[in-house]
Design an enzyme around this catalytic site. Structure first.
Site, PDB file in Angstrom:
ATOM      1  N   LYS A 127       0.792  -1.233   0.000  1.00 41.80           N
ATOM      2  CA  LYS A 127       0.000   0.000   0.000  1.00 41.80           C
ATOM      3  C   LYS A 127       0.827   1.288   0.000  1.00 41.80           C
ATOM      4  O   LYS A 127       0.330   2.363   0.339  1.00 41.80           O
ATOM      5  CB  LYS A 127      -1.009   0.047   1.169  1.00 41.80           C
ATOM      6  N   HIS A 175       6.835  -7.546  -2.203  1.00 47.11           N
ATOM      7  CA  HIS A 175       6.626  -6.878  -0.903  1.00 47.11           C
ATOM      8  C   HIS A 175       7.552  -7.475   0.156  1.00 47.11           C
ATOM      9  O   HIS A 175       7.402  -7.182   1.345  1.00 47.11           O
ATOM     10  CB  HIS A 175       5.180  -7.056  -0.431  1.00 47.11           C
ATOM     11  N   SER A 195      -4.443   2.900   4.495  1.00 47.85           N
ATOM     12  CA  SER A 195      -4.655   2.276   3.185  1.00 47.85           C
ATOM     13  C   SER A 195      -4.685   0.748   3.323  1.00 47.85           C
ATOM     14  O   SER A 195      -5.536   0.074   2.720  1.00 47.85           O
ATOM     15  CB  SER A 195      -3.535   2.716   2.234  1.00 47.85           C
TER      16      SER A 195
HETATM   17  P1  A3P Z   1      -5.114   4.793  -0.760  1.00 44.85           P
HETATM   18  O1  A3P Z   1      -5.700   3.542  -0.206  1.00 44.85           O
HETATM   19  O2  A3P Z   1      -4.622   5.705   0.324  1.00 44.85           O
HETATM   20  O3  A3P Z   1      -5.999   5.498  -1.713  1.00 44.85           O
HETATM   21  P2  A3P Z   1      -0.284  -0.216  -3.650  1.00 44.85           P
HETATM   22  O4  A3P Z   1      -0.297  -0.075  -5.116  1.00 44.85           O
HETATM   23  O5  A3P Z   1       1.086  -0.322  -3.061  1.00 44.85           O
HETATM   24  O6  A3P Z   1      -1.214  -1.297  -3.194  1.00 44.85           O
HETATM   25  O7  A3P Z   1      -0.834   1.154  -3.044  1.00 44.85           O
HETATM   26  C1  A3P Z   1      -2.174   1.521  -3.186  1.00 44.85           C
HETATM   27  C2  A3P Z   1      -2.316   2.943  -2.720  1.00 44.85           C
HETATM   28  O8  A3P Z   1      -1.700   3.808  -3.688  1.00 44.85           O
HETATM   29  C3  A3P Z   1      -3.766   3.363  -2.596  1.00 44.85           C
HETATM   30  O9  A3P Z   1      -3.788   4.376  -1.579  1.00 44.85           O
HETATM   31  C4  A3P Z   1      -4.000   3.942  -3.987  1.00 44.85           C
HETATM   32  O10 A3P Z   1      -5.124   4.781  -4.083  1.00 44.85           O
HETATM   33  C5  A3P Z   1      -2.701   4.704  -4.163  1.00 44.85           C
HETATM   34  N1  A3P Z   1      -2.431   5.034  -5.569  1.00 44.85           N
HETATM   35  C6  A3P Z   1      -2.419   4.197  -6.622  1.00 44.85           C
HETATM   36  N2  A3P Z   1      -2.215   4.887  -7.767  1.00 44.85           N
HETATM   37  C7  A3P Z   1      -2.106   6.189  -7.416  1.00 44.85           C
HETATM   38  C8  A3P Z   1      -1.915   7.400  -8.150  1.00 44.85           C
HETATM   39  N3  A3P Z   1      -1.824   7.396  -9.470  1.00 44.85           N
HETATM   40  N4  A3P Z   1      -1.850   8.552  -7.446  1.00 44.85           N
HETATM   41  C9  A3P Z   1      -1.966   8.567  -6.111  1.00 44.85           C
HETATM   42  N5  A3P Z   1      -2.167   7.458  -5.362  1.00 44.85           N
HETATM   43  C10 A3P Z   1      -2.234   6.280  -6.010  1.00 44.85           C
END
Ligand code: A3P
Length: 300
Positions: free
Chosen positions: A52, A114, A144
């Site tokens: 996340k 991860h 998140s």
């Molecule tokens: P939130 O849950 O705070 O919205 P991962 O890809 O490591 O699983 O992380 C997911 C998190 O990154 C989520 O956070 C998601 O919304 C955010 N995320 C993914 N793409 C993004 C983007 N283009 N800009 C900002 N945040 C992004």
């Protein structure tokens, strides 16, 4: 291999257990031996994060940088989890993450993990692969992860917010303690120079600047036009509506509970932490995070 991420038949939610000193679920330990014997190639690029922290965002940027121009069909036909396979994972009756990496037809191979740094297969270090680590402010990372665990049937039950908060502080999360993960990857920079350590908050502040830094690290020089297209294409609202980036095709996730592309903001923790939790968190953070840069990361 009869199942696919789009059609999965998962058993009840997995339990956490201690695995070489790190909390894990069996989905990330079942293929352990094979993963440890993974043969990296010198041009493989590993994207490493605590869950996340912005993995999908950086994966998407890299995929566009390398293949956006030469293979535009990828953008509309291949979900990001297949373009950048998750090495660690082994769901039952499906190709493992390692199988998917082995089948990648493109080069360089973009690979997601991860794993805490000590779990990374040794061939990545031996081949001196480029590695990108993304860290995110722990409070937002926790929030998140909480919503992700609520909606993802492949994760342990999230439970209520207060117990989740305590569990995060104790490091009883899949892939272990955020503090150990972020600290130990940070320390790795001292002995391994092919590691680009970046921050989610910097990406939010200036995506174009962070893409420039990535290109510098990777030895890429996209045209101004391509860079503009990529920077625009990876903004939150665009990725959120892109079914090849937003995980809407991934059946283990229940978007009725929470979407994968949830808020994409800095500071959402303020909508979740109580004043008392914030104080407890900050005290604990100071004890665990000694490096000045990582202390600053705690201030968002
Ligand atoms: P939130 O849950 O705070 O919205 P991962 O890809 O490591 O699983 O992380 C997911 C998190 O990154 C989520 O956070 C998601 O919304 C955010 N995320 C993914 N793409 C993004 C983007 N283009 N800009 C900002 N945040 C992004």
């Amino acid at each position: 291999m009869s199942l696919t991420p789009e059609k999965m038949d998962l058993p009840p939610r997995p339990e956490l257990f201690d695995f070489h000193g790190v909390s894990m679920t069996h989905y990330f330990t079942d293929n352990w031996e094979n993963i440890q014997n993974f043969q990296a190639r010198p041009d493989d690029i590993l994207i490493a994060t605590y869950p996340k922290a912005g993995t999908t965002w950086v994966s998407y940027i890299l995929d566009l940088l390398y293949f956006g121009e030469t293979s535009p069909e990828r953008q509309t036909s291949i979900p990001i989890y297949e373009r950048v396979p998750f090495l660690d994972i082994a769901f039952p009756s499906m190709d493992t993450g390692k199988d998917l990496v082995d089948k990648l037809p493109t080069s360089p191979r973009l690979i997601k993990t991860h794993f805490p740094v000590q779990f990374v297969p040794k061939s990545f270090w031996e081949q001196n692969c480029r590695i990108i680590y993304v860290a995110r402010n722990a409070k937002d990372n926790m929030v998140s992860f909480f919503h992700f665990d609520r909606m993802n049937k492949a994760e342990p039950e999230a439970g209520d917010w207060n117990s989740y908060f305590q569990r995060f502080l104790e490091g009883k999360m899949v892939f272990g303690s955020w503090y150990d993960h972020v600290n130990n990857w940070w320390k790795k920079k001292e002995t391994y120079s092919n590691l680009h350590y970046m921050f989610y908050e910097d990406m939010i502040e200036d995506t174009g600047r962070e893409i420039d830094k990535l290109c510098n690290f990777l030895g890429l020089s996209p045209s101004a036009e391509d860079k503009k297209l990529i920077t625009g294409g990876v903004q939150f609202d665009n990725m959120k509506k892109n079914s090849m980036a937003n995980y809407s095709t991934f059946s283990a996730m229940d978007f009725k509970v929470s979407p994968f592309m949830r808020k994409g903001k800095v500071g959402d923790w303020k909508n979740h932490f109580t004043v008392a939790q914030n104080e407890e968190f900050d005290e604990d953070y100071k004890r665990k995070m000694k490096d000045p840069t990582l202390q600053q990361l705690g201030e968002h």
